[in-house]
Design a protein around this motif. Structure first.
Motif, PDB file in Angstrom:
ATOM      1  N   HIS A  20       4.042   7.268  -5.419  1.00 43.33           N
ATOM      2  CA  HIS A  20       4.574   5.914  -5.265  1.00 43.33           C
ATOM      3  C   HIS A  20       6.083   5.958  -5.483  1.00 43.33           C
ATOM      4  O   HIS A  20       6.557   6.360  -6.545  1.00 43.33           O
ATOM      5  CB  HIS A  20       3.925   4.945  -6.248  1.00 43.33           C
ATOM      6  CG  HIS A  20       4.264   3.511  -5.969  1.00 43.33           C
ATOM      7  ND1 HIS A  20       3.626   2.783  -4.979  1.00 43.33           N
ATOM      8  CD2 HIS A  20       5.181   2.675  -6.515  1.00 43.33           C
ATOM      9  CE1 HIS A  20       4.138   1.560  -4.949  1.00 43.33           C
ATOM     10  NE2 HIS A  20       5.089   1.474  -5.865  1.00 43.33           N
ATOM     11  N   LYS A  28       2.725   5.057 -13.762  1.00 43.58           N
ATOM     12  CA  LYS A  28       1.638   5.881 -13.255  1.00 43.58           C
ATOM     13  C   LYS A  28       1.138   6.812 -14.355  1.00 43.58           C
ATOM     14  O   LYS A  28       1.926   7.466 -15.037  1.00 43.58           O
ATOM     15  CB  LYS A  28       2.133   6.726 -12.071  1.00 43.58           C
ATOM     16  CG  LYS A  28       1.095   7.650 -11.453  1.00 43.58           C
ATOM     17  CD  LYS A  28       0.156   6.918 -10.537  1.00 43.58           C
ATOM     18  CE  LYS A  28      -0.702   7.884  -9.727  1.00 43.58           C
ATOM     19  NZ  LYS A  28      -1.588   7.186  -8.795  1.00 43.58           N
ATOM     20  N   THR A  76       9.755   3.876  -5.334  1.00 46.24           N
ATOM     21  CA  THR A  76      10.443   2.581  -5.326  1.00 46.24           C
ATOM     22  C   THR A  76      11.934   2.829  -5.488  1.00 46.24           C
ATOM     23  O   THR A  76      12.366   3.446  -6.465  1.00 46.24           O
ATOM     24  CB  THR A  76       9.949   1.677  -6.462  1.00 46.24           C
ATOM     25  OG1 THR A  76       8.523   1.518  -6.361  1.00 46.24           O
ATOM     26  CG2 THR A  76      10.617   0.305  -6.395  1.00 46.24           C
ATOM     27  N   ASN A 102       6.194   7.384  -9.067  1.00 48.52           N
ATOM     28  CA  ASN A 102       4.953   7.279  -9.850  1.00 48.52           C
ATOM     29  C   ASN A 102       5.179   6.579 -11.182  1.00 48.52           C
ATOM     30  O   ASN A 102       4.637   6.963 -12.226  1.00 48.52           O
ATOM     31  CB  ASN A 102       4.344   8.668 -10.058  1.00 48.52           C
ATOM     32  CG  ASN A 102       3.915   9.307  -8.755  1.00 48.52           C
ATOM     33  OD1 ASN A 102       3.522   8.625  -7.817  1.00 48.52           O
ATOM     34  ND2 ASN A 102       4.027  10.620  -8.670  1.00 48.52           N
ATOM     35  N   ASP A 138       9.842   0.069  -1.094  1.00 49.56           N
ATOM     36  CA  ASP A 138       8.669   0.423  -1.898  1.00 49.56           C
ATOM     37  C   ASP A 138       7.572   0.951  -0.986  1.00 49.56           C
ATOM     38  O   ASP A 138       7.172   0.274  -0.027  1.00 49.56           O
ATOM     39  CB  ASP A 138       8.179  -0.808  -2.671  1.00 49.56           C
ATOM     40  CG  ASP A 138       7.107  -0.457  -3.685  1.00 49.56           C
ATOM     41  OD1 ASP A 138       7.471  -0.078  -4.806  1.00 49.56           O
ATOM     42  OD2 ASP A 138       5.918  -0.564  -3.336  1.00 49.56           O
ATOM     43  N   GLN A 184      -2.371   3.148 -12.328  1.00 47.02           N
ATOM     44  CA  GLN A 184      -1.106   2.527 -12.694  1.00 47.02           C
ATOM     45  C   GLN A 184      -1.391   1.400 -13.669  1.00 47.02           C
ATOM     46  O   GLN A 184      -2.330   0.626 -13.477  1.00 47.02           O
ATOM     47  CB  GLN A 184      -0.379   1.988 -11.462  1.00 47.02           C
ATOM     48  CG  GLN A 184       0.119   3.080 -10.535  1.00 47.02           C
ATOM     49  CD  GLN A 184       1.035   2.537  -9.449  1.00 47.02           C
ATOM     50  OE1 GLN A 184       1.751   1.573  -9.657  1.00 47.02           O
ATOM     51  NE2 GLN A 184       1.016   3.165  -8.293  1.00 47.02           N
ATOM     52  N   TRP A 201      -0.804  11.600  -3.011  1.00 46.17           N
ATOM     53  CA  TRP A 201      -0.121  10.310  -2.988  1.00 46.17           C
ATOM     54  C   TRP A 201       0.939  10.219  -4.086  1.00 46.17           C
ATOM     55  O   TRP A 201       0.715  10.626  -5.222  1.00 46.17           O
ATOM     56  CB  TRP A 201      -1.120   9.163  -3.155  1.00 46.17           C
ATOM     57  CG  TRP A 201      -1.911   8.901  -1.907  1.00 46.17           C
ATOM     58  CD1 TRP A 201      -3.233   9.149  -1.718  1.00 46.17           C
ATOM     59  CD2 TRP A 201      -1.425   8.345  -0.685  1.00 46.17           C
ATOM     60  NE1 TRP A 201      -3.608   8.789  -0.448  1.00 46.17           N
ATOM     61  CE2 TRP A 201      -2.517   8.289   0.212  1.00 46.17           C
ATOM     62  CE3 TRP A 201      -0.178   7.897  -0.257  1.00 46.17           C
ATOM     63  CZ2 TRP A 201      -2.398   7.811   1.512  1.00 46.17           C
ATOM     64  CZ3 TRP A 201      -0.060   7.404   1.034  1.00 46.17           C
ATOM     65  CH2 TRP A 201      -1.147   7.365   1.905  1.00 46.17           C
ATOM     66  N   ASP A 208       3.999   3.970  -0.688  1.00 45.83           N
ATOM     67  CA  ASP A 208       3.215   5.131  -1.078  1.00 45.83           C
ATOM     68  C   ASP A 208       3.388   6.183  -0.003  1.00 45.83           C
ATOM     69  O   ASP A 208       3.251   5.888   1.199  1.00 45.83           O
ATOM     70  CB  ASP A 208       1.736   4.764  -1.223  1.00 45.83           C
ATOM     71  CG  ASP A 208       1.478   3.848  -2.408  1.00 45.83           C
ATOM     72  OD1 ASP A 208       1.755   4.268  -3.544  1.00 45.83           O
ATOM     73  OD2 ASP A 208       1.012   2.714  -2.196  1.00 45.83           O
TER      74      ASP A 208
END
Length: 442
Positions: free
Chosen positions: A372, A128, A374, A393, A304, A165, A370, A306
């Motif tokens: 991300h 990111k 994982t 991110n 995974d 990204q 937002w 968001d």
């Protein structure tokens, strides 16, 4: 907090109304901006039929701006420095109010300011990039920004703000974020990165997509100090709900909103557990595994999603979990991972044997807007839970700690995913969103 229970017996339809929200699209938490700083935000007041009456901006507890209605787009002149208490607030027509708190940096210099990733940090192969740019030599401002990887331009976008990204090759990579102004000028900031390749799923791996959009999520309240499940909402002085098909904020027009709060503040540190059975008993994916031939073969999982954080300043913790139960007398485990923001401010993982959280030492860097997330985990050959890595991110944080399993209670056979919101000491109403939620397993 308690170990998460797998259950397919309580499929509830929740009708608790949502709380109000304030969504600040500019600046976002952690941004570096120039003065005058532009503020863009919208608000809703779902619990008030009269809607939002006004919005305002507080800088270090001083009200600097007020506008009627449910949206704002204004600029404020601010001295250079760090502003750790920027509050955007809405007031509704029923006497209620909701706020979002941010930290921003106002700079007196110009150039490219990269907030993510950090120089010389370790990132995943999907990284990111977030950056802003200012210029004092061009009255028309910044026209575009771009990213170079090893001297090859990989991305460009209009304006003075960049958020994207990029897929990067493993190894040491030299990246440069550049801005171009409308007067022909330009500036750059180099960012060297160590790109670490995560364990790639094999071709035989399966992925369950858009889990946030499933209409069979189940939820329970959990009240301190014993965290015994209660339902439906409201129960034990806490309220919780979820709403599907949210178009804004959303990345694909199909997010899900999750809410938690306490109407009178008498349930401090109350939680809400949202869970979705995927495989086994109560499967929502047409994977009942009646013959018990699938779940025992599964050892690797990638959670995974968001996640949109509305107000990190009031968020005690957010939890992202996978639970696996292999029936009576067989191993059972919860892979619990939480951003303990108002606690130790680190990512914690769940120890099934002791029933406690353990800090990983990895700072939780979730921010408003937002993010991300994982999480890669593994059931090892001895059925212990291995927490491999947490990526936020695009920045990969190796964890590599493991704990023994416990035994599955009678009749518990299944795999489920959880999302949990933990309330703060006064149970301030909180709202979060999930989008693009998937689980990969093999």
């Amino acid at each position: 907090m308690k170990a998460y229970l797998f259950s397919a017996l309580m499929l509830l339809v929740l009708t608790v109304p949502a709380f109000g929200t304030v969504v600040v699209t500019n600046p976002t938490n952690g941004d570096t901006v120039s003065s005058p700083a532009q503020f863009v935000a919208t608000a809703t007041a779902e619990n008030c039929s009269r809607g939002v009456s006004a919005m305002g901006i507080y800088i270090n507890n001083e009200l600097k701006y007020v506008v009627n209605g449910n949206s704002m787009n204004t600029t404020l002149a601010l001295d250079p420095g760090d502003y750790g208490n920027v509050v955007v607030q809405e007031w509704d027509g029923c006497g209620g109010a909701t706020l979002t708190k941010e930290w921003i940096k106002v700079t007196g210099t110009t150039g490219v300011f990269v907030t993510t990733p950090a120089p010389n940090s370790t990132v995943g192969t999907t990284a990111k990039f977030e950056a802003t740019s200012t210029t004092s030599t061009c009255a028309q401002g910044v026209g575009a920004m771009g990213i170079y990887v090893d001297n090859v331009r990989k991305y460009v976008s209009a304006g003075a703000k960049l958020s994207t990204q990029l897929t990067l090759p493993a190894g040491t990579q030299h990246t440069v974020v550049q801005e171009w102004d409308y007067c022909g000028g330009s500036s750059t900031t180099p960012i060297d990165l160590n790109v670490q390749s995560s364990t790639a799923p094999p071709s035989s791996a399966n992925t369950l997509h858009s889990l946030q959009a499933n209409n069979e999520w189940v939820s329970w309240g959990q009240v301190a100090p014993n965290f015994v499940d209660c339902s439906p909402s409201p129960c034990q002085n806490i309220e919780f709900s979820h709403s599907l098909g949210i178009q804004s904020p959303s990345l694909d027009g199909n997010a899900t909103q999750y809410t938690l709060g306490g109407p009178d503040g008498t349930a401090p540190y109350g939680d809400v557990l949202f869970t979705l059975p995927l495989i086994g008993v109560g499967s929502t994916q047409n994977l009942p595994d009646y013959n018990h031939t699938l779940l025992p073969t599964l050892h690797n999982f990638i959670y995974d999603t968001d996640v949109y954080v509305t107000n990190i300043g009031i968020t005690q913790a957010l939890e992202f979990d996978v639970s696996l139960w292999l029936d009576t007398g067989n191993p059972g485990m919860t892979f619990g991972t939480q951003c303990n923001y108002l606690g130790d401010k680190n990512w914690d993982v769940w120890n099934n044997q002791t029933g406690h959280w353990t800090s990983t030492g990895v700072p939780c860097l979730l921010k408003n807007g937002w993010n991300h997330v994982t999480i890669q985990i593994q059931r090892q050959s001895d059925n212990s839970t291995l927490y491999q890595s947490i990526a936020v991110n695009g920045t990969v944080n190796p964890v590599n700690v493991s704990y023994p399993p416990i035994q599955s209670p009678s009749g518990w056979y299944g795999l489920n995913v959880n999302f949990q919101m933990d309330g703060n000491n006064v149970e301030t109403p909180n709202v979060a969103y999930l989008d693009n939620f998937s689980l990969t397993y093999w």
